[in-house]
Design an enzyme around this catalytic site. Structure first.
Site, PDB file in Angstrom:
ATOM      1  CG  MET A  26      42.917  47.568  42.590  1.00 48.76           C
ATOM      2  SD  MET A  26      43.408  48.125  44.192  1.00 48.76           S
ATOM      3  CE  MET A  26      42.302  47.176  45.214  1.00 48.76           C
ATOM      4  CG  HIS A  33      36.613  42.332  39.386  1.00 46.97           C
ATOM      5  ND1 HIS A  33      36.993  41.362  40.292  1.00 46.97           N
ATOM      6  CD2 HIS A  33      37.142  43.494  39.838  1.00 46.97           C
ATOM      7  CE1 HIS A  33      37.726  41.911  41.236  1.00 46.97           C
ATOM      8  NE2 HIS A  33      37.833  43.201  40.997  1.00 46.97           N
ATOM      9  N   GLY A 141      31.672  49.512  41.551  1.00 50.29           N
ATOM     10  CA  GLY A 141      30.760  48.666  42.308  1.00 50.29           C
ATOM     11  C   GLY A 141      30.248  49.371  43.552  1.00 50.29           C
ATOM     12  CG  ASP A 144      34.850  48.716  47.031  1.00 47.40           C
ATOM     13  OD1 ASP A 144      35.520  48.462  48.033  1.00 47.40           O
ATOM     14  OD2 ASP A 144      34.676  47.883  46.112  1.00 47.40           O
ATOM     15  CB  SER A 179      35.966  40.778  48.534  1.00 47.51           C
ATOM     16  OG  SER A 179      37.254  41.296  48.795  1.00 47.51           O
TER      17      SER A 179
END
Ligand code: AMP
Length: 265
Positions: A26, A33, A141, A144, A179
């Site tokens: 996102m 990421h 990941g 989550d 995050s």
């Protein structure tokens, strides 16, 4: 790196390619990421990342506050070896008349209890991305963990031909899980947020001593006045026991987890 915005552009660009790795995101990229991009780069011939703030998995006020930084994201993805960045508009993925939703069992507890319809949105967008990109592998990941478990169930239950790769949580040196939402924290809130990984670590230590992991974690969280826990629970995802927690700091909601199986992260 090529930027693709329409579904037909993706189909055309990827048609003849093999060994595709997909990293759904996102945006507002951080090392978490980038670790997924690099893993995909190491394991796949073609690396596709998607950058899509999926409205179907957000409450409206949460979506509005979510950080966006497309120019920076493009540069970081390119540097990490992404070949194609899929950046669709909302209309490209949910055109007028859209009306199909994917419900996976397990989506109404833990995160799902606090974010109604969240996992319906996650499962739907993941299935759409899998169908559009047709990856051989998809990268997620462990931060989550419930999401990764639900996507795993989606892949199994619907016989999707792809291999799921779930990779370790990347943390700042002080322990805070990276995050995109960390950008929303003030300095005082960030300091308070550290109670979350501290609480999970205390729980994991208690577990190794055959003490009460939940009580240990909850007492660390209770000692931090700026932190409002939503839940601290033990979850078993695919037979793997984790201590999972979510807490609010000011207007920012953070989640994290730690394994209770004693293996390194
Ligand atoms: P997001 O953009 O937040 O949807 O995240 C995209 C992917 O990156 C998801 O599979 C997340 O689980 C993963 N991710 C987010 N934060 C981290 C982190 N700190 N370490 C590893 N992976 C992460």
């Amino acid at each position: 790196m090529k930027i693709l915005r329409r579904v037909d552009e993706v189909t055309e660009a990827l048609e003849a390619l093999r060994g595709i790795g997909l990293v759904p995101t996102m945006g507002a990229f951080h090392e978490g990421h980038l670790s997924l991009f690099r893993a995909a780069r190491g394991e796949c011939d073609t690396v596709v990342a998607s950058l899509f703030l999926n409205p179907a998995q957000f409450a409206p006020e949460d979506l509005e506050r979510y950080p966006r930084d497309e120019d920076r994201d493009v540069a970081l993805a390119e540097e990490a070896g992404v070949d194609f960045l899929f950046v669709p508009s909302v209309e490209a993925l949910y055109p007028p008349g859209y009306g199909t939703w994917v419900e996976v069992d397990g989506g109404s507890v833990l995160e799902g209890a606090y974010r109604p319809d969240h996992f319906r949105g996650v499962a739907t967008i993941c299935l759409k991305l899998f169908n559009i990109v047709r990856p051989d592998r998809a990268y997620f990941g462990r931060k989550d963990a419930q999401q990764a478990a639900l996507v795993g169930r989606l892949v199994r239950d619907l016989n999707l031909r792809l291999r799921l790769r779930v990779l370790p949580t990347v943390r700042d040196p002080d322990g805070l899980a990276l995050s995109s939402r960390n950008r929303q924290l003030s300095a005082a809130e960030r300091a308070a947020a550290l109670a979350l990984p501290r609480a999970l670590a205390a729980g994991a230590v208690a577990e190794t001593r055959c003490e009460d992991a939940l009580a240990a974690a909850r007492s660390v969280l209770a000692a931090e006045p700026l932190l409002e826990p939503d839940y601290v629970e033990i979850a078993a995802f695919d037979g793997h026991r984790l201590l999972v927690a979510a807490a609010r700091v000011g207007r920012t909601r953070l989640i994290d987890n730690i394994s209770l199986e004693g293996e390194p992260e």
